[in-house]
Design a protein around this motif. Structure first.
Motif, PDB file in Angstrom:
ATOM      1  N   ILE A  33      12.535 -82.517 153.703  1.00 25.90           N
ATOM      2  CA  ILE A  33      13.865 -82.817 153.175  1.00 25.90           C
ATOM      3  C   ILE A  33      14.061 -82.082 151.848  1.00 25.90           C
ATOM      4  N   THR A  34      15.154 -81.324 151.753  1.00 26.64           N
ATOM      5  CA  THR A  34      15.484 -80.619 150.513  1.00 26.64           C
ATOM      6  C   THR A  34      16.778 -81.184 149.950  1.00 26.64           C
ATOM      7  N   VAL A  35      16.749 -81.499 148.670  1.00 25.67           N
ATOM      8  CA  VAL A  35      17.924 -82.063 148.007  1.00 25.67           C
ATOM      9  C   VAL A  35      18.701 -80.919 147.361  1.00 25.67           C
ATOM     10  N   PRO A  36      20.007 -80.772 147.649  1.00 26.66           N
ATOM     11  CA  PRO A  36      20.782 -79.708 147.013  1.00 26.66           C
ATOM     12  C   PRO A  36      20.766 -79.859 145.495  1.00 26.66           C
ATOM     13  N   ALA A  37      20.830 -78.721 144.799  1.00 24.20           N
ATOM     14  CA  ALA A  37      20.702 -78.721 143.335  1.00 24.20           C
ATOM     15  C   ALA A  37      21.725 -79.647 142.681  1.00 24.20           C
ATOM     16  N   GLY A  38      21.231 -80.455 141.761  1.00 31.27           N
ATOM     17  CA  GLY A  38      22.123 -81.299 140.966  1.00 31.27           C
ATOM     18  C   GLY A  38      22.545 -82.595 141.628  1.00 31.27           C
ATOM     19  N   PHE A  39      22.212 -82.778 142.920  1.00 28.97           N
ATOM     20  CA  PHE A  39      22.614 -84.002 143.609  1.00 28.97           C
ATOM     21  C   PHE A  39      21.811 -85.186 143.094  1.00 28.97           C
ATOM     22  N   ALA A  40      22.483 -86.296 142.872  1.00 25.78           N
ATOM     23  CA  ALA A  40      21.786 -87.544 142.578  1.00 25.78           C
ATOM     24  C   ALA A  40      21.556 -88.233 143.917  1.00 25.78           C
ATOM     25  N   ILE A  41      20.307 -88.656 144.176  1.00 19.44           N
ATOM     26  CA  ILE A  41      20.040 -89.229 145.502  1.00 19.44           C
ATOM     27  C   ILE A  41      19.593 -90.667 145.401  1.00 19.44           C
ATOM     28  N   ASN A  42      19.820 -91.393 146.477  1.00 17.64           N
ATOM     29  CA  ASN A  42      19.182 -92.688 146.648  1.00 17.64           C
ATOM     30  C   ASN A  42      18.783 -92.837 148.111  1.00 17.64           C
ATOM     31  N   ILE A  43      17.940 -93.830 148.375  1.00 17.02           N
ATOM     32  CA  ILE A  43      17.395 -93.975 149.717  1.00 17.02           C
ATOM     33  C   ILE A  43      17.841 -95.314 150.288  1.00 17.02           C
ATOM     34  N   ALA A  44      18.414 -95.272 151.478  1.00 13.03           N
ATOM     35  CA  ALA A  44      18.912 -96.487 152.122  1.00 13.03           C
ATOM     36  C   ALA A  44      17.774 -97.208 152.843  1.00 13.03           C
ATOM     37  N   GLN A  45      18.060 -98.429 153.294  1.00 16.19           N
ATOM     38  CA  GLN A  45      17.037 -99.255 153.947  1.00 16.19           C
ATOM     39  C   GLN A  45      16.474 -98.636 155.224  1.00 16.19           C
ATOM     40  N   ASP A  46      17.276 -97.823 155.899  1.00 19.46           N
ATOM     41  CA  ASP A  46      16.766 -97.225 157.141  1.00 19.46           C
ATOM     42  C   ASP A  46      16.056 -95.895 156.879  1.00 19.46           C
ATOM     43  N   GLY A  47      15.853 -95.548 155.603  1.00 24.83           N
ATOM     44  CA  GLY A  47      15.151 -94.317 155.261  1.00 24.83           C
ATOM     45  C   GLY A  47      16.056 -93.110 155.133  1.00 24.83           C
ATOM     46  N   THR A  48      17.369 -93.306 155.244  1.00 28.46           N
ATOM     47  CA  THR A  48      18.294 -92.183 155.076  1.00 28.46           C
ATOM     48  C   THR A  48      18.403 -91.820 153.595  1.00 28.46           C
ATOM     49  N   VAL A  49      18.285 -90.518 153.308  1.00 23.09           N
ATOM     50  CA  VAL A  49      18.434 -90.041 151.936  1.00 23.09           C
ATOM     51  C   VAL A  49      19.903 -89.691 151.733  1.00 23.09           C
ATOM     52  N   LEU A  50      20.553 -90.378 150.789  1.00 22.22           N
ATOM     53  CA  LEU A  50      21.967 -90.154 150.528  1.00 22.22           C
ATOM     54  C   LEU A  50      22.107 -89.365 149.237  1.00 22.22           C
ATOM     55  N   GLY A  51      22.957 -88.343 149.266  1.00 22.93           N
ATOM     56  CA  GLY A  51      23.152 -87.515 148.081  1.00 22.93           C
ATOM     57  C   GLY A  51      24.596 -87.555 147.629  1.00 22.93           C
ATOM     58  N   ARG A  52      24.766 -87.538 146.307  1.00 21.67           N
ATOM     59  CA  ARG A  52      26.115 -87.540 145.734  1.00 21.67           C
ATOM     60  C   ARG A  52      26.356 -86.185 145.088  1.00 21.67           C
ATOM     61  N   ASP A  53      27.395 -85.501 145.551  1.00 20.18           N
ATOM     62  CA  ASP A  53      27.695 -84.167 145.042  1.00 20.18           C
ATOM     63  C   ASP A  53      28.232 -84.271 143.612  1.00 20.18           C
ATOM     64  N   PRO A  54      27.564 -83.604 142.624  1.00 24.92           N
ATOM     65  CA  PRO A  54      28.052 -83.706 141.243  1.00 24.92           C
ATOM     66  C   PRO A  54      29.444 -83.083 141.066  1.00 24.92           C
ATOM     67  N   ALA A  55      29.814 -82.148 141.984  1.00 27.49           N
ATOM     68  CA  ALA A  55      31.118 -81.493 141.853  1.00 27.49           C
ATOM     69  C   ALA A  55      32.242 -82.392 142.348  1.00 27.49           C
ATOM     70  N   ALA A  56      31.885 -83.399 143.160  1.00 26.92           N
ATOM     71  CA  ALA A  56      32.905 -84.310 143.685  1.00 26.92           C
ATOM     72  C   ALA A  56      32.461 -85.741 143.437  1.00 26.92           C
TER      73      ALA A  56
END
Lengths: 252, 263
Positions: A134-157
């Protein structure tokens, strides 16, 4: 001189190996996700097939092996770190091993490497369900959900909700062989991968500790120590017996 | 190597000792503005000897390969935990705190290397420059002219002040905030400063409150994110683990002594 001392020597050797394994378990009592090793000593007897069931074999050299890995769950401690995950149940987190193959571990102290790859505290990249780390796009803030999904928040949006990047591969070891390799990681012997477990869940913000039970391991340590000493004593006794039998035959 | 159990236990002692040092440093910096606590990463050392003996396993046991004995534990490194410290109201005009990710940029003499810090307890130098408590200048520099009153620092970092005889405040500059892909990879060099490394990635400099950077809060300071209870629990854990490993050393020592005396 009787072969007795060699039998005792195999026992001493097994006790020392057991002590080494115990020392390793104790040294790793605070390594997250560590799975302790289990020692087993088997007598290797040589029997006459004709009298197999009725013969009593007095000499059985012992052979001690690190035979198993105890896969029971360690205690789970809340850490409050968003990227720490503890796997519920018996699933294993899939990582990319040093040799490129897939290895499995319960160690979930994750972080984002400078390259953007999600890795654990040992520096192993986390495998996604898509079959690549799994690669996180640059600058994304991530968190991990209960089912193991990695969620990323785009800093530009910043107004958009966090979008899934990939799901961490949580593998099921049910019915598959699994062995701890020389690099200390669990893997499928002879290569191969474990199937994905879509039902597996994780607890974010918590970390699973090692499953080393220190008090039980200390008892094992004392057992190994005393067994070693008893075998040394047998060798000493065998020496005494040998001396007395030679003195019987001495022409004095 | 029959005595290697001693060495395995020694690795355990060394790892716990390093952990104790990190805990001590965290506790020592409990009152340091902007300090981020470190966490020790333990990792298993490689195994020795290998004889393939893979077998079908149940869920509870995985068959290790023959006689492979571990060689102990090592400290892989420390991870600095980047959670937000508590924001304390100080009422001091030149105290600023970052509410969210990011770092202030400071020029470190003599060569003007950029240091990153979250400690925003700034003061004015004799020349009217905004400086850190060490007297290092901010980057970009902010100059406050003579006779300026009531300095205002907006959440986006704009610094303005009132001047005598003028109704409208004059703008003096804008504080910039640097963000990193992996702030935990920054290297601490002391004095609350961190420097860029290959692990942290390059600084992404911009305005506060944009692209995931935190907002600037005037009149506040960020405390350390060290939690005393957590550290003390860790300390007890490390202490006990150290004792257990030293017990192992004495047990193996006794075994060897016994063998020496008996055989």
């Amino acid at each position: 001189m009787d072969r007795l001392i060699y039998i005792a020597l195999t026992g001493m050797d097994a006790a020392m190996n057991r002590q080494r394994m115990t020392a390793n378990n104790l040294a790793n009592a605070n390594t997250p996700g560590f799975r302790q090793e289990v020692f087993s000593v088997t007598p290797s007897t040589i029997k006459d097939p004709a009298t197999d069931m009725r013969s009593l074999e007095a000499r059985a050299p012992a052979r001690g092996w690190v035979r198993n890995t105890d896969m029971s769950t360690g205690s789970v401690n809340p850490t409050g770190q968003p990227l720490d995950i503890a796997v519920k149940g018996e699933a294993l987190i899939a990582f990319q091993g040093p040799d490129g193959g897939e290895v499995y571990s319960r160690r979930g102290d994750l972080r984002v490497a400078p390259s953007g790859v999600l890795e654990n505290g040992e520096g192993l990249p986390v495998m996604g369900e898509t079959g690549v780390p799994i690669t996180v796009p640059a600058g994304f803030a991530i968190n991990i959900a209960q089912d193991g999904t990695v969620l990323g928040r785009d800093p530009a949006a910043p107004d958009l909700p966090a979008a899934p990047i990939d799901r961490i591969k949580l593998a099921s070891a049910e019915g598959s062989p699994l062995a701890k390799g020389i690099d200390s990681f669990l893997k499928v012997p002879g290569g191969g991968v474990l199937p994905n477990d879509p039902t597996a869940t994780v607890t974010p913000g918590a970390l699973e500790q090692s499953n080393v039970n220190t008090s039980a391991t200390l008892v094992e340590m004392i057992e190994a120590q005393r067994a070693f000493e008893m075998r040394a004593r047998i060798i000493q006794t065998a020496g005494e017996l040998d001396e007395s039998s030679s003195s019987l035959l001495s022409l004095r | 190597m029959p005595t290697s159990a001693l060495h395995v236990a020694r690795t355990g002692l060394e790892a716990q000792d390093k952990r104790m040092r990190v805990i001590a440093n965290n506790l020592a910096n409990i009152g340091t503005a902007g300090f981020k606590r470190d966490r020790v990463d333990f990792a298993t050392l490689a195994y020795q000897e290998n004889r393939i003996a893979g077998q079908q396993s149940t869920n509870q046991t995985a068959f290790a390969t023959g006689l492979n004995l571990g060689t102990g534990v090592q400290v892989m490194g420390t991870t600095s935990i980047q959670s937000q410290g508590t924001l304390n109201q100080t009422g001091n005009t030149l105290d600023v705190a970052l509410d969210g990710p990011g770092f202030f940029q400071v020029e470190i003499p003599p060569n003007g290397q950029i240091g990153y810090t979250r400690a925003g307890n700034f003061t004015l130098s004799a020349q009217g420059n905004l400086v850190t408590s060490q007297g290092f200048q901010l980057n970009p520099p902010i100059q406050v002219p003579q006779g300026a009153r009531s300095i205002q620092i907006a959440p986006d970092g704009t610094v303005s002040a009132q001047q005598d005889g003028q109704a409208a405040p004059i703008q003096l500059g804008q504080l910039q905030v640097a963000n990193f892909i992996n702030p935990a990879g920054l290297q601490a060099i002391g004095d609350n400063f961190l420097i860029e490394t290959a692990a942290s990635g390059p600084a992404d400099v911009g305005l506060a409150g944009t692209f995931g950077r935190g907002n600037i809060r005037q009149g506040m300071l960020e405390g350390s994110n060290v939690n005393v209870v957590e550290e003390l629990v860790e300390m007890i854990e490390a202490q006990r683990a150290y004792e257990i490993n030293s017990r192992m050393v004495s047990a193996v020592d006794e075994m060897l002594r016994n063998a020496n005396q008996t055989l």
